[in-house]
Enzyme design. Structure first.
Site, PDB file in Angstrom:
ATOM      1  N   GLY A 155       0.793  -1.117  -0.024  1.00 13.65           N
ATOM      2  CA  GLY A 155       0.253  -0.094  -0.174  1.00 13.65           C
ATOM      3  C   GLY A 155       0.939   1.299   0.097  1.00 13.65           C
ATOM      4  O   GLY A 155       2.170   1.125  -0.190  1.00 13.65           O
TER       5      GLY A 155
ATOM      6  N   ARG B  31     -14.885  13.071  12.326  1.00 18.44           N
ATOM      7  CA  ARG B  31     -15.505  11.807  12.205  1.00 18.44           C
ATOM      8  C   ARG B  31     -16.179  10.915  13.308  1.00 18.44           C
ATOM      9  O   ARG B  31     -17.532  10.954  13.146  1.00 18.44           O
ATOM     10  CB  ARG B  31     -14.689  10.946  11.580  1.00 18.44           C
ATOM     11  CG  ARG B  31     -14.258  11.251  10.070  1.00 18.44           C
ATOM     12  CD  ARG B  31     -13.265  10.326   9.543  1.00 18.44           C
ATOM     13  NE  ARG B  31     -12.878  10.770   8.198  1.00 18.44           N
ATOM     14  CZ  ARG B  31     -12.135  10.227   7.495  1.00 18.44           C
ATOM     15  NH1 ARG B  31     -11.286   9.262   7.913  1.00 18.44           N
ATOM     16  NH2 ARG B  31     -11.829  10.509   6.342  1.00 18.44           N
TER      17      ARG B  31
ATOM     18  N   HIS C  20     -14.226   1.630   9.553  1.00 24.34           N
ATOM     19  CA  HIS C  20     -13.601   2.444   8.482  1.00 24.34           C
ATOM     20  C   HIS C  20     -11.874   2.339   8.637  1.00 24.34           C
ATOM     21  O   HIS C  20     -11.473   2.183   7.693  1.00 24.34           O
ATOM     22  CB  HIS C  20     -13.800   3.704   8.384  1.00 24.34           C
ATOM     23  CG  HIS C  20     -12.987   4.815   7.267  1.00 24.34           C
ATOM     24  ND1 HIS C  20     -13.024   4.232   5.920  1.00 24.34           N
ATOM     25  CD2 HIS C  20     -12.274   5.752   7.438  1.00 24.34           C
ATOM     26  CE1 HIS C  20     -12.470   4.893   5.263  1.00 24.34           C
ATOM     27  NE2 HIS C  20     -11.945   5.936   6.005  1.00 24.34           N
TER      28      HIS C  20
HETATM   29  C1  LIG Z   1     -12.850   3.696   1.520  1.00 23.89           C
HETATM   30  C2  LIG Z   1     -11.640   4.315   1.863  1.00 23.89           C
HETATM   31  C3  LIG Z   1     -11.272   5.531   1.703  1.00 23.89           C
HETATM   32  C4  LIG Z   1     -10.266   6.133   2.363  1.00 23.89           C
HETATM   33  N1  LIG Z   1      -9.974   7.614   2.225  1.00 23.89           N
HETATM   34  C5  LIG Z   1      -8.908   8.042   2.454  1.00 23.89           C
HETATM   35  C6  LIG Z   1      -8.605   9.460   2.219  1.00 23.89           C
HETATM   36  O1  LIG Z   1      -9.401  10.116   1.288  1.00 23.89           O
HETATM   37  N2  LIG Z   1      -7.636  10.008   2.854  1.00 23.89           N
HETATM   38  C7  LIG Z   1      -6.868   9.411   3.726  1.00 23.89           C
HETATM   39  O2  LIG Z   1      -5.770   9.938   4.273  1.00 23.89           O
HETATM   40  N3  LIG Z   1      -7.176   8.192   4.117  1.00 23.89           N
HETATM   41  C8  LIG Z   1      -8.159   7.540   3.474  1.00 23.89           C
HETATM   42  N4  LIG Z   1      -8.424   6.072   3.881  1.00 23.89           N
HETATM   43  C9  LIG Z   1      -7.387   5.394   4.813  1.00 23.89           C
HETATM   44  C10 LIG Z   1      -6.287   5.201   3.984  1.00 23.89           C
HETATM   45  O3  LIG Z   1      -6.680   4.712   2.711  1.00 23.89           O
HETATM   46  C11 LIG Z   1      -5.621   3.855   4.771  1.00 23.89           C
HETATM   47  O4  LIG Z   1      -5.565   4.218   5.936  1.00 23.89           O
HETATM   48  C12 LIG Z   1      -4.408   3.636   4.124  1.00 23.89           C
HETATM   49  O5  LIG Z   1      -4.363   3.646   2.809  1.00 23.89           O
HETATM   50  C13 LIG Z   1      -3.415   2.425   4.486  1.00 23.89           C
HETATM   51  O6  LIG Z   1      -2.379   2.428   3.761  1.00 23.89           O
HETATM   52  P1  LIG Z   1      -1.248   1.208   4.296  1.00 23.89           P
HETATM   53  O7  LIG Z   1      -0.061   1.423   3.231  1.00 23.89           O
HETATM   54  O8  LIG Z   1      -1.064   1.326   5.676  1.00 23.89           O
HETATM   55  O9  LIG Z   1      -1.874  -0.368   4.097  1.00 23.89           O
HETATM   56  P2  LIG Z   1      -2.661  -0.732   2.826  1.00 23.89           P
HETATM   57  O10 LIG Z   1      -3.223  -0.164   1.638  1.00 23.89           O
HETATM   58  O11 LIG Z   1      -3.984  -1.525   3.435  1.00 23.89           O
HETATM   59  O12 LIG Z   1      -1.975  -2.207   2.330  1.00 23.89           O
HETATM   60  C14 LIG Z   1      -1.881  -3.362   2.764  1.00 23.89           C
HETATM   61  C15 LIG Z   1      -0.767  -4.154   2.066  1.00 23.89           C
HETATM   62  O13 LIG Z   1      -0.385  -5.284   3.050  1.00 23.89           O
HETATM   63  C16 LIG Z   1      -0.809  -6.429   2.065  1.00 23.89           C
HETATM   64  N5  LIG Z   1      -1.010  -7.144   3.104  1.00 23.89           N
HETATM   65  C17 LIG Z   1      -1.991  -7.285   4.176  1.00 23.89           C
HETATM   66  N6  LIG Z   1      -1.820  -8.655   4.817  1.00 23.89           N
HETATM   67  C18 LIG Z   1      -0.784  -9.331   4.496  1.00 23.89           C
HETATM   68  C19 LIG Z   1      -0.247 -10.499   4.585  1.00 23.89           C
HETATM   69  N7  LIG Z   1      -0.683 -11.200   5.889  1.00 23.89           N
HETATM   70  N8  LIG Z   1       0.734 -10.770   3.805  1.00 23.89           N
HETATM   71  C20 LIG Z   1       1.291 -10.227   2.917  1.00 23.89           C
HETATM   72  N9  LIG Z   1       0.827  -9.030   2.598  1.00 23.89           N
HETATM   73  C21 LIG Z   1      -0.197  -8.585   3.184  1.00 23.89           C
HETATM   74  C22 LIG Z   1      -1.732  -6.231   1.270  1.00 23.89           C
HETATM   75  O14 LIG Z   1      -1.661  -6.984   0.195  1.00 23.89           O
HETATM   76  C23 LIG Z   1      -1.314  -4.546   0.948  1.00 23.89           C
HETATM   77  O15 LIG Z   1      -0.545  -4.741  -0.122  1.00 23.89           O
HETATM   78  C24 LIG Z   1      -9.552   5.564   3.189  1.00 23.89           C
HETATM   79  C25 LIG Z   1      -9.700   4.023   3.586  1.00 23.89           C
HETATM   80  C26 LIG Z   1     -10.768   3.457   2.886  1.00 23.89           C
HETATM   81  C27 LIG Z   1     -11.174   2.111   3.466  1.00 23.89           C
END
Ligand SMILES: Cc1cc2nc3c(=O)[nH]c(=O)nc-3n(C[C@H](O)[C@H](O)[C@H](O)COP(=O)(O)OP(=O)(O)OC[C@H]3O[C@@H](n4cnc5c(N)ncnc54)[C@H](O)[C@@H]3O)c2cc1C
Ligand code: FES
Lengths: 637, 249
Positions: free
Chosen positions: A42, A330, A401
Site C-alpha cells: 500500500g 468523524r 473504517h
Molecule cells: C474507502 C476508503 C477511503 C479512504 N479515504 C482516505 C482519504 O481520502 N484520505 C486518507 O488519508 N485516508 C483514507 N483512507 C484510509 C487510508 O486509505 C488507509 O489508511 C491507508 O491507505 C492504509 O495504507 P497502508 O499502506 O498502511 O495499508 P494498505 O493500503 O491497506 O496496504 C496493505 C498491504 O499489505 C498487504 N498485506 C496485508 N496483509 C498481508 C499479509 N498477511 N501478507 C502479505 N501482505 C499482506 C496487502 O496486500 C497490501 O499490499 C481511506 C480508507 C478507505 C477504506
C-alpha cells in the site's frame, strides 16, 4: 520491559533534524549487502520499498493481491493533507500539528505528529514530481479542499481517486526499482508468521496463494505495512482481503499491540441493504463540504424527503456545532448520526440512515460545479443504491473504517522486537484516538518515503547481525507450526462456514465495541468472544485442500486471528474507562453528551504484551506528555 | 423489497493452468436485486460449501470499482452489461428472475488461467516495470508549486490515469491487445510536463514489453473502449502510436 519511545530531546521543531544528523549511516557500498523484507505494497509499503531500493538496499516485497497496485490504499477517495498554505488561509506546520493532536483527542505522541506535519510538505512535492495528476485551478496552481476537523483548506486531491493516484505514483517508483533489480516482488503471498532469531526479526514465513506452498524468506530487517484491522468487524469500508494476520502474528511473537480499542467509524457510508452485504462503501468525507446532513424533526416521519418542509427538518450538526457545522470530525459526526437514529428519527427502510442533501449546494454553485466536484461519487451512489442523488438526498450511515490502534512503535517506527518496523495504518503512532480525514495517506507516505529510509539505516548500522539463512532451525520450526494450524482448520469439517463465524463476530464488535461502549457490554463481549472462538475451532467448515489456490482457507486463517484480536479490543476498551475520540464510553460524557476524557488517569498509550491465548495480556503504559499543546476539552461548537 | 430471483448460471471451472476446463451449470436461488454480482456468487459459494462441494474461485478486493482486481466475462461481455461498471459494482437489479447467465474468466494468451475464474495478469506489472514511471528519487523533488499545469491538461491526464489495470480491454479485444492499458499509462505522463524528458523511450520500452508478453496488436476495433469501466478513450492509443513513431525517427 519498559517502553522507550526514543523521542529525541530539545525543542519539537528541531527534533527530527537533530535526530537525522545524529543517526548512524550505512556506507553506500554496503547497502546492497543488507536484505530488507517489506510486507505490504500500500502507500506505506510501496513508498518504503521504492525508497529503500533507490538507496541501494536489497529489498524483497510481498503482497496478497496479484499486483502491488491493488493494495487497499487504492480505494482512498478524498485526499491528502499537507501544510503547504498555498491558500494563504493561515495554515502552517504548527497548525497541522495542533489540529492533528487535538483531532486525536490528545492521545497521540507530540513528537511523531510534529514530524508528520513537517514532512507533509515534502510528500506533495514528491508526488507531483512523480506525475500524480492532482486537481488544479485554472491558473495552473494546485487546488485544495477542506476536510473534517480543520478550518483551513489543506487537502490535496485527484478527483475522488486520490489514493489511487498516490498509490500508482508509489507503484511506478516501485516498478522502477524492480527494473533496476534492487526490489524483488512477491505477489499473491500471505505472510503467516514472523521469524525471530537471537531476539531480532530475521524473516517471514508466507503461503504462496497460487499453489499453497510454504515459503521462507530471511533478511536483516522486516518492515510490516499491512494496513489496519477494521475487517474484524466483518462489515467495513475496507477491501475484503484486508486483514490483521501479519500484525497479529507479530504480536504473538513479541510485538506489543497499542491502543487496540481506538477504531474509527466513518460517518458517511452507504447504509446496509441486507444480509447478503459483503462490505460497505464509503462516500467521501469531501461531500460534507457542500452536502447538508439532516433528519426529520418528528420521530418516525415516513414522508418522502421532498415532502418534508424546511421547518420540519433538523440539520442537527449545524444546530449543535455552529462553528464547524457539517465539518465536525468523524467521531463526532458518527455519534450524532447514531444518536438521532436511536431517537427514532432515522430515515429509509431500516431507520438506520440520515440524509446528506445537495439541493442547496446545487442551487448555490450550479450543476456544473457540483458535477465536477462530486460527479463520480454521485454515479457510484446511484450504481449501488439505484437512487439518483441529483433528485433525492443521499442516505448515509456510519460504518467501520479505520483503525488508529496498531503495533506499538518508537519514534524510529521500530516495534518492541528489534528489527521489526511497522508503517502506515498497521502502527499506532500518529492519530491518537481519532484520525482526521486525509491524514492516513499523509502518514503512510511520510513513514515510507521520509522516515524509514533514515531510521532503518540507523538500526542496521548500529546492530550486529549474525548471518542467517532459511535453513536455520527457527525457520523450519515456525513453518511447521503454521502448517499444523492450516491442517487443523481443514480437518475440522464442521457445520458452519467461516463467513458465518466472521459475521457473528463482526456483529458483536459492532454492538459492544462500536460507536458507544459501556462496562456491561464490554464484559459481555469478553465472555462471548472466547466462546465463539471455541466454537469456531470445533465447528468451522473449510472446503478444499492446502496445496491449492483456496480462498476459503485464506479467509479461515484471517478469521482465526480476528477471533483473538477482537478479545484484545474489548479488553482495552474496558480498561480505558474514559471517553476519547472514537472510543466513547457511555459512562464518561459531558453534560451535553460529548466525549469526556480523564487525563489524570488515562493520558498514556496502552501497549499490550501477548501472554499466551489463555492468559490475560500484560498492560504496559507509555505516558503521554504534552509540552507544546495545551490539553483541553475538544470543542467544535 | 422486490421479490427474490432464481438464476441459471453456467460457470467456467478449471482446476489449474494445465488441466482443461469446462462450463458447469448451477442454479442460484434467493437472489436479492440489491446484491452485487459478486455477492450473488458469494451466496452460491456458501451453498456449495454447505453441500460439501468446492466453491468457485474468483478474484475481488475493494468491491467498489477501483482496485481492478475483479474481472469476469458475463454473457460474453467483460464486466457485464452495465456501461462503465466493474463486475463488483454490477447489481442484480439489472437481471430478472429466470435469467440464464454465462460467467467466464478473462481469456488471453498473456493472461494464463490460474484456477476457475482467476487469471494471472503479471504481464501488466512487467510492462510498467519496463518504463512506466518518471525517474525521480525520493527527496529529489522541487517545490510542487514550481510546476504550473493548466486545469485542462491536469484533467486530461487524470482521465487517462483513471485506468484501474483490470484487463477488461484485453479480454474484450479480438486480438487480445493491451494497447488501451499501455496507451492510458503512457498518456497520463505524456500529458504532463514532468513526463516529457523520458516520453519517447517510455513509449518504446512499454510497447516492446507489451509485444514480448504475447499481447496482440491493435487494429482499431474499439471493443476495449466499449467495456472499459473507467471509459478510457481510444485517443490514448493514438497518442501512444504518435509517440512511438516520433521515437523511431
Ligand atoms: C474507502 C476508503 C477511503 C479512504 N479515504 C482516505 C482519504 O481520502 N484520505 C486518507 O488519508 N485516508 C483514507 N483512507 C484510509 C487510508 O486509505 C488507509 O489508511 C491507508 O491507505 C492504509 O495504507 P497502508 O499502506 O498502511 O495499508 P494498505 O493500503 O491497506 O496496504 C496493505 C498491504 O499489505 C498487504 N498485506 C496485508 N496483509 C498481508 C499479509 N498477511 N501478507 C502479505 N501482505 C499482506 C496487502 O496486500 C497490501 O499490499 C481511506 C480508507 C478507505 C477504506
Ligand atoms: S473488486 Fe476492486 S474493482 Fe472490483
Amino acid at each position: 520491559m519498559t517502553l522507550d519511545a526514543k523521542i529525541p530531546s530539545g525543542p519539537i521543531q528541531d527534533m527530527w533534524d537533530k535526530h537525522k544528523f545524529e543517526m548512524k549511516l550505512v556506507n553506500p557500498a554496503n547497502k546492497r549487502k543488507y536484505t530488507i523484507i517489506v510486507v505490504g505494497t500500500g502507500l506505506a509499503g510501496a513508498s518504503a520499498a521504492a525508497s529503500l531500493g533507490e538507496l541501494g538496499y536489497n529489498v524483497k516485497t510481498f503482497c496478497i493481491q496479484d499486483s502491488p497496485r491493488r493494495a487497499h490504499s487504492i480505494a482512498a477517495q478524498g485526499g491528502i493533507n499537507a501544510a503547504k498554505n498555498y491558500q494563504n488561509d493561515g495554515d502552517s506546520i504548527w497548525r497541522l500539528f495542533y489540529d492533528t493532536v487535538k483531532g486525536g483527542d490528545y492521545r497521540s505522541r507530540e513528537a511523531n505528529v510534529y514530524r508528520l506535519a513537517q514532512i507533509s510538505v515534502n510528500i506533495i512535492d514528491q508526488c507531483v514530481a512523480q506525475g500524480v495528476p492532482f486537481a488544479r485551478e485554472y491558473g495552473g496552481l494546485l487546488s485544495n479542499r477542506s476536510f473534517g476537523g480543520a478550518q483551513v483548506s489543506r487537502t490535496f486531491y485527484a478527483r475522488g481517486q486520490t489514493g489511487q493516484q498516490l498509490l500508482l505514483g508509489a507503484y511506478s517508483a516501485l516498478q522502477r526499482q524492480v527494473d533496476a533489480k534492487t526490489v524483488t516482488l512477491y505477489p499473491r503471498r500471505e505472510m503467516l508468521d514472523l521469524v525471530v532469531i537471537g531476539g531480532k526479526a530475521r524473516g517471514i514465513v508466507v503461503r504462496n496463494l497460487i499453489n499453497g506452498q510454504m515459503e521462507s524468506y530471511a533478511g536483516d530487517a522486516v518492515i510490516i505495512a499491512t494496513g489496519g484491522y477494521g475487517t474484524a468487524y466483518y462489515l467495513s469500508t475496507n477491501a475484503v482481503n484486508s486483514n490483521a494476520t501479519a500484525i497479529w502474528r507479530c504480536h504473538k511473537r513479541g510485538a506489543y499491540f497499542a491502543n487496540p480499542c481506538y477504531t474509527q467509524i466513518h460517518p458517511t457510508c452507504i447504509p446496509v441493504s441486507g444480509q447478503h452485504q459483503s462490505k460497505l462503501t464509503l462516500m467521501s468525507e469531501g461531500l460534507r463540504n457542500d452536502g447538508r446532513v439532516w433528519v426529520p424533526q418528528p420521530k418516525g416521519d415516513k414522508r418522502r424527503p421532498s415532502e418534508i418542509p424546511e421547518a420540519e427538518r433538523d440539520y442537527y450538526l449545524e444546530r449543535r456545532y455552529p462553528s464547524f457545522g457539517n465539518l465536525v470530525p468523524r467521531d463526532v459526526a458518527s455519534r450524532n448520526a447514531k444518536a438521532v437514529c436511536d431517537e427514532g428519527r432515522g430515515v429509509g427502510e431500516t431507520g438506520l440512515a440520515v440524509y446528506l442533501d445537495f439541493a442547496d449546494a446545487i442551487k448555490r454553485l450550479g450543476e456544473k460545479t457540483i458535477d465536477e466536484k462530486y460527479g463520480n461519487l454521485f454515479d457510484m451512489y446511484e450504481r449501488i443504491t439505484g437512487e439518483n442523488p441529483w433528485d433525492v438526498p443521499m442516505r448515509i450511515y456510519p460504518a467501520m473504517h479505520y483503525t488508529m490502534g496498531g503495533l506499538w512503535v518508537d519514534y524510529n517506527l521500530m516495534s518492541t522486537i528489534p528489527g521489526l518496523h511497522v508503517l502506515g495504518e498497521a502502527n499506532f503512532s500518529d492519530h491518537g484516538a481519532n484520525r482526521l480525514g486525509a491524514s492516513a495517506l499523509m502518514q503512510g507516505l511520510a513513514d515510507g518515503y521520509f522516515v524509514i529510509p533514515y531510521t532503518i539505516g540507523d538500526y542496521l548500522a548500529g546492530t550486529s547481525l549474525e548471518k542467517v539463512a532459511t535453513d536455520h532451525v527457527e525457520f523450519k520450526r515456525v513453518a511447521s507450526e503454521v502448517q499444523a494450524d492450516i491442517a487443523r482448520m481443514l480437518s475440522i469439517k464442521g457445520a458452519k462456514t467461516v463467513g458465518e463465524f466472521h459475521r457473528t463476530l463482526g456483529g458483536m464488535l459492532w454492538d459492544y465495541v462500536g460507536m458507544a461502549r459501556n462496562e456491561k457490554g464490554l464484559k459481555h463481549a469478553l465472555e462471548a468472544i472466547p466462546r465463539l472462538r471455541e466454537e469456531f475451532w470445533q465447528n468451522m467448515m473449510v472446503p478444499g485442500r492446502a496445496e491449492d489456490l483456496n480462498k476459503s482457507l485464506e479467509m479461515a486463517g484471517r478469521v482465526a486471528d480476528y477471533m483473538e484480536i477482537a478479545e484484545l479490543m474489548a479488553r482495552d476498551a474496558l480498561h480505558r474507562a474514559e471517553s476519547c475520540g472514537g472510543h466513547f464510553r457511555e459512562e464518561s460524557q459531558t453534560a451535553d453528551g460529548e466525549a469526556q476524557r480523564d487525563d489524570k488517569h488515562f493520558s498514556y498509550v496502552a501497549a499490550w504484551e501477548y501472554n499466551g491465548l489463555n492468559n490475560p495480556p500484560v498492560l504496559h503504559k507509555e505516558p503521554l506528555l504534552f509540552e507544546n499543546v495545551k490539553l483541553s476539552q475538544r470543542s467544535y461548537k | 423489497m422486490t421479490k427474490p430471483m432464481t438464476l441459471y448460471l453456467s460457470i467456467w471451472r478449471q482446476p489449474n493452468a494445465k488441466t482443461p476446463g469446462k462450463l458447469i451449470q448451477y442454479t442460484v436461488t434467493d437472489v436479492s436485486p440489491a446484491m452485487s454480482f459478486l455477492e450473488m456468487l458469494d451466496q452460491l459459494n456458501r451453498d456449495l460449501v454447505r453441500k460439501g462441494e468446492t466453491p468457485i474461485e474468483f478474484d475481488s478486493d475493494c468491491r467498489e470499482g477501483i482496485c481492478g482486481t475483479c474481472g469476469l466475462v458475463v454473457n460474453g461481455i467483460a464486466h457485464g452489461p452495465e456501461r462503465a461498471t466493474t463486475v463488483c459494482q454490477l447489481h442484480m437489479r439489472h437481471f430478472k428472475d429466470g435469467d440464464a447467465i454465462t460467467i467466464e474468466p478473462w481469456r488471453a494468451k498473456a493472461f494464463p488461467i490460474v484456477k476457475d475464474l482467476v487469471v494471472d495478469r503479471g504481464a501488466f506489472d512487467r510492462i510498467v516495470a519496463s518504463g512506466g514511471y518518471i525517474s525521480v528519487n525520493t527527496g529529489a523533488a522541487p517545490d510542487a508549486a514550481a510546476i504550473l499545469i493548466s486545469k485542462e491538461m491536469a484533467d486530461l491526464a487524470m482521465d487517462a490515469a483513471a485506468c484501474i489495470g483490470c484487463g477488461a480491454c484485453v479480454a474484450a479485444c479480438p486480438n487480445a491487445s493491451a494497447s488501451l492499458f499501455v496507451g492510458a499509462f503512457l498518456s497520463k505522463f505524456a500529458l504532463l510536463p514532468q513526463g516529457q524528458p523520458e516520453r519517447k523511450q517510455r513509449a518504446q520500452r512499454m510497447v516492446s514489453q507489451m509485444d514480448a508478453e504475447g499481447f496482440g496488436g491493435c487494429s482499431n476495433i474499439g471493443e476495449c473502449e466499449a467495456v472499459c469501466p473507467k471509459e478510457i478513450s481510444l485517443s490514448t492509443i493514438a497518442r501512444m502510436r504518435r509517440d512511438l513513431w516520433k521515437a523511431l525517427f
